[in-house]
Design an enzyme around this catalytic site. Structure first.
Site, mmCIF file in Angstrom:
data_model
loop_
_atom_site.group_PDB
_atom_site.id
_atom_site.type_symbol
_atom_site.label_atom_id
_atom_site.label_comp_id
_atom_site.label_asym_id
_atom_site.label_seq_id
_atom_site.Cartn_x
_atom_site.Cartn_y
_atom_site.Cartn_z
ATOM 1 C CG HIS A 160 -1.969 -0.964 1.322
ATOM 2 N ND1 HIS A 160 -2.186 -1.783 2.405
ATOM 3 C CD2 HIS A 160 -2.951 -1.254 0.433
ATOM 4 C CE1 HIS A 160 -3.247 -2.545 2.169
ATOM 5 N NE2 HIS A 160 -3.720 -2.253 0.991
ATOM 6 C CB CYS A 248 -3.386 -1.811 8.562
ATOM 7 S SG CYS A 248 -2.270 -2.880 9.392
HETATM 8 C C1 CIR Z 1 -3.889 -7.932 3.179
HETATM 9 O O1 CIR Z 1 -3.066 -8.411 2.384
HETATM 10 O O2 CIR Z 1 -4.889 -7.329 2.802
HETATM 11 C C2 CIR Z 1 -3.631 -8.120 4.650
HETATM 12 N N1 CIR Z 1 -2.979 -9.369 4.885
HETATM 13 C C3 CIR Z 1 -2.780 -7.002 5.185
HETATM 14 C C4 CIR Z 1 -3.461 -5.673 5.110
HETATM 15 C C5 CIR Z 1 -2.666 -4.598 5.770
HETATM 16 N N2 CIR Z 1 -3.323 -3.365 5.622
HETATM 17 C C6 CIR Z 1 -2.737 -2.182 5.725
HETATM 18 O O3 CIR Z 1 -1.554 -2.087 5.933
HETATM 19 N N3 CIR Z 1 -3.503 -1.111 5.541
#
Ligand code: CIR
Length: 257
Positions: A160, A248
């Site tokens: 991201h 997140c």
């Molecule tokens: C994903 O791949 O969507 C999750 N395993 C990790 C998401 C992490 N989100 C973030 O850093 N905003």
């Protein structure tokens, strides 16, 4: 001053989506303890923390940042870039809908909250594996009436935009330039560069004039402290194995004065 919406760790976390990190065993009990400590750290920084219950059917649901965006005037339900995450936002959207007018990103747009960095009235959207131009265009239309500008930023080799860059002060950003295809959109800001040995170190949660930051990046931490930034550290090792970071795990809402 702030409300933080969080969600407890799913028992299915080990089945999370992964894009740029290798899958390895996750200690769920430890992940839960780390998440609880993260919530207490947010409280210590002045947040009222809402902890939603764990969702067994949604491995990545602890990462609430991706399912919604919150601005002072409005909240937006996103449409995450991977199918497995599309149902996990419902209860978060319900809470947000009671606090802000709630708008929505629709197909074919995709947008993960991790790709949206808002600094004042400037909103930067990472064009990544998860967020597309249609999502960004919809976001621009939704936010224009509130006086926000919305700019695209291409990312590379990371999940991201906020893996590559986050805010750590009024006009100060923490950045890993290697993961930004173009840093020019951020030319107006003061930059602190992550230490070259710590490529994942650019993600920090900014709460007022303090930040919450992982304890596993000592060299970058020293740079932040040398710049006079007030840093509280947390251990989020198990959430990092799920490709999560500190932004997140919460959605922060400024409460009206
Ligand atoms: C994903 O791949 O969507 C999750 N395993 C990790 C998401 C992490 N989100 C973030 O850093 N905003």
């Amino acid at each position: 001053m702030w409300t933080a919406i969080t969600r407890k760790v799913s028992p299915a976390l080990a089945g999370c989506e992964l894009a740029f990190v290798q899958r390895c065993p996750i200690d769920i009990a430890l992940a839960r303890r780390q998440h609880a400590a993260y919530c207490r750290a947010l409280e210590s920084l002045g947040c009222d923390v809402i902890e939603l219950p764990a969702l067994a059917d949604f491995p990545d649901s602890v990462f609430v940042e991706d399912v919604a965006l919150v601005f002072d005037e409005v909240a937006i339900a996103t449409r995450p870039g991977v199918e497995s995450r599309r149902g996990e936002g419902d209860a978060v959207h319900e809470v947000l809908g009671s606090l802000r007018p709630l708008l929505r990103i629709d197909a074919p747009g995709t947008l993960d909250g991790g790709d949206v960095l808002c600094i004042g009235k400037r909103v930067f959207v990472g064009i990544s594996a998860r967020s597309n131009e249609a999502g960004r265009a919809q976001l621009r239309e939704l936010l224009e009436p509130y006086g926000y500008t919305v700019e695209s930023v291409a990312t590379r080799e990371c999940l991201h935009l906020k893996s590559a860059i986050t805010q750590v002060g009024d006009d100060t950003l923490l950045v890993n330039h290697a993961w930004l295809a173009d840093s020019a959109p951020f030319a107006d800001y003061h930059m602190i560069e992550v230490d070259p040995d710590e490529e994942h170190a650019a993600n920090a949660v900014c709460v007022g004039d303090a930040i919450l930051y992982p304890d596993c990046f000592p060299k970058t931490l020293a740079r932040l402290r040398a710049a006079g930034i007030n840093v509280t550290t947390v251990d989020v090792s198990e959430l990092q194995k799920a490709e999560g970071a500190v932004t997140c795990c919460s959605l922060l809402l400024r409460q009206p004065d």
